[in-house]
Design a protein around this motif. Structure first.
Motif, short mmCIF file in Angstrom:
data_model
loop_
_atom_site.label_atom_id
_atom_site.label_comp_id
_atom_site.label_asym_id
_atom_site.label_seq_id
_atom_site.Cartn_x
_atom_site.Cartn_y
_atom_site.Cartn_z
N CYS A 45 5.65 2.34 -5.12
CA CYS A 45 4.67 1.18 -4.96
C CYS A 45 4.76 0.47 -5.21
O CYS A 45 4.62 -1.08 -4.84
CB CYS A 45 3.79 2.54 -5.30
N ALA A 46 5.29 0.63 -6.38
CA ALA A 46 5.77 -0.87 -7.33
C ALA A 46 6.79 -1.99 -6.92
O ALA A 46 6.37 -3.01 -6.61
CB ALA A 46 6.77 -0.44 -8.96
N SER A 49 5.28 -3.82 -3.94
CA SER A 49 4.81 -5.29 -4.36
C SER A 49 5.42 -5.76 -4.20
O SER A 49 5.87 -7.07 -4.52
CB SER A 49 4.18 -4.81 -5.57
N VAL A 69 1.76 -6.47 -12.06
CA VAL A 69 1.29 -5.25 -10.95
C VAL A 69 0.41 -4.41 -11.50
O VAL A 69 0.59 -3.61 -13.06
CB VAL A 69 2.58 -4.99 -9.66
N VAL A 129 -1.44 -8.46 -8.53
CA VAL A 129 -1.43 -7.70 -7.41
C VAL A 129 -2.00 -5.95 -7.83
O VAL A 129 -1.66 -5.67 -8.64
CB VAL A 129 0.27 -7.26 -6.89
N ASN A 186 -2.33 -2.46 -7.37
CA ASN A 186 -1.69 -1.33 -6.51
C ASN A 186 -2.80 -0.14 -6.14
O ASN A 186 -2.53 0.47 -7.48
CB ASN A 186 0.10 -1.19 -6.41
N CYS A 218 -1.75 2.71 -5.28
CA CYS A 218 -1.59 3.79 -5.00
C CYS A 218 -0.23 3.59 -6.19
O CYS A 218 0.57 5.26 -6.67
CB CYS A 218 -0.14 3.98 -3.86
N LEU A 219 -0.56 2.81 -7.23
CA LEU A 219 -0.05 3.03 -8.57
C LEU A 219 -0.32 4.09 -9.07
O LEU A 219 -1.41 4.42 -9.64
CB LEU A 219 0.53 2.02 -9.35
N ASP A 271 -0.67 -1.58 5.11
CA ASP A 271 -0.84 -0.12 5.27
C ASP A 271 -2.29 0.63 5.45
O ASP A 271 -3.15 0.04 4.69
CB ASP A 271 -0.71 0.56 3.31
N CYS A 328 -3.85 2.26 1.88
CA CYS A 328 -4.61 2.01 0.58
C CYS A 328 -4.61 0.43 1.46
O CYS A 328 -5.06 -0.35 0.41
CB CYS A 328 -3.38 2.07 -0.16
N MET A 374 -2.67 -1.88 1.02
CA MET A 374 -1.19 -2.95 0.60
C MET A 374 -1.05 -3.73 2.07
O MET A 374 -0.54 -3.75 2.89
CB MET A 374 -0.89 -1.96 0.03
N CYS A 393 3.05 1.80 2.13
CA CYS A 393 3.98 1.11 0.67
C CYS A 393 4.29 2.85 0.39
O CYS A 393 5.34 2.54 -0.55
CB CYS A 393 2.68 1.28 0.08
#
Length: 299
Positions: free
Chosen positions: A58-59, A62, A81, A98, A100, A102-103, A258, A261, A263, A284
């Protein structure tokens, strides 16, 4: 410290020597439980490929998207992030936040440094002026080559300096004109320069492309001073006359959103993907893909 930074640094040096554009990504701060650690590094290529490690999938996504933006004119960037729900850092010049969703946790700060080859200048001749020009160009970080007059100028040459003073000048000028080099300079007196252009039977359009006598009028007398005046003219051409980029960038990968999510995802060969009938989706990470697949099956 792991062996990754040394491997990435060595690879970065090799790419720079080969004049391949890339982004050098370095983790400068990581908040547990992030999988990346300060000092972790990666190279992001123009096609979105990542070599090294700056975080999980995920990271990494980004980083990829931000790095491609930096490589295509965005300039150096500090990327922050953050997982969803964290208190965001404010956007400031040179920094981008950013969020995220999903992080799994842990904020990251990653410095993205685009590495583009310096302008390439072909130098013709081994005269004192030619040698002084190469030495001064090196101080400015410009790259020089000596393909002419025996071969065509290197690809993406920004300027050709013809300083053979009678040795290979005509052949080098013809090759530079045929290659559409944007800045061509001939080291010669006005009389000799005009005579050489007459000898080549150049039309008005081609004659106008050859700067002779080469260099800005700064009252130069010695070879290093003449070289300085020529380099000053080159700098002016590179920055003010629309000289071509120092090298070609590959076509930027497509970017999509996505559907799970929200992103922005840069699509590469490894991007999680799902086809549903005539529709295609990219994600992502595998988590969002699996959630989408479950929803499609359930519907």
């Amino acid at each position: 410290m792991t062996g990754v930074p040394k491997t990435v640094s060595a690879r970065a040096l090799e790419l720079a020597q080969r004049r391949v554009p890339f982004v050098h990504a370095r983790v400068v701060r990581a908040q547990p439980p992030a999988s990346a650690h300060p000092g972790d590094e990666a190279i992001v290529y123009g096609d979105g490929t990542i070599d090294g490690f700056v975080g999980g999938m995920c990271a990494e996504g980004s980083v990829r998207t931000a790095a491609l933006g930096a490589l295509n004119g965005g300039g150096p960037l500090l990327l922050r992030v953050l997982p969803a729900g964290e208190v965001a850092f404010p956007d400031t010049p040179g920094a981008k936040v950013v969020v995220n969703p999903c992080l799994s946790g842990g904020a990251l700060e990653i410095f993205l440094e685009p590495v583009l080859p310096p302008p390439l200048i072909e130098v013709v001749g081994t005269t004192p002026i030619a040698e002084a020009f190469i030495a001064l160009a090196d101080v400015l970080g410009y790259a020089t080559a000596r393909s002419l007059p025996d071969g065509p100028p290197a690809e993406y040459t920004g300027a050709v300096i013809v300083a053979g003073q009678g040795r290979g000048d005509a052949e080098a000028l013809r090759a530079a004109l045929d290659a559409d080099v944007p800045h061509i300079a001939l080291v010669a007196s006005r009389r000799r320069g005009a005579a050489l252009l007459d000898e080549l039977r150049l039309g008005e359009a081609e004659r106008a492309r050859v700067h002779t006598p080469a260099g800005l009028d700064i009252g130069a007398r010695t070879a290093p001073e003449v070289a300085l005046s020529i380099l000053a003219e080159v700098v002016e051409a590179v920055h003010a006359r629309g000289a071509p980029p120092p090298t070609a960038l590959p076509e930027a990968p497509a970017q999509v959103v996505d559907p799970v999510c929200g992103m922005t995802v840069t699509v590469t060969a490894d991007t999680p993907h799902l086809a549903a009938g005539e529709k295609e989706f990219w994600f992502c990470g595998t988590g969002c893909r699996d959630r989408c697949a479950t929803g499609l099956v359930g519907g």
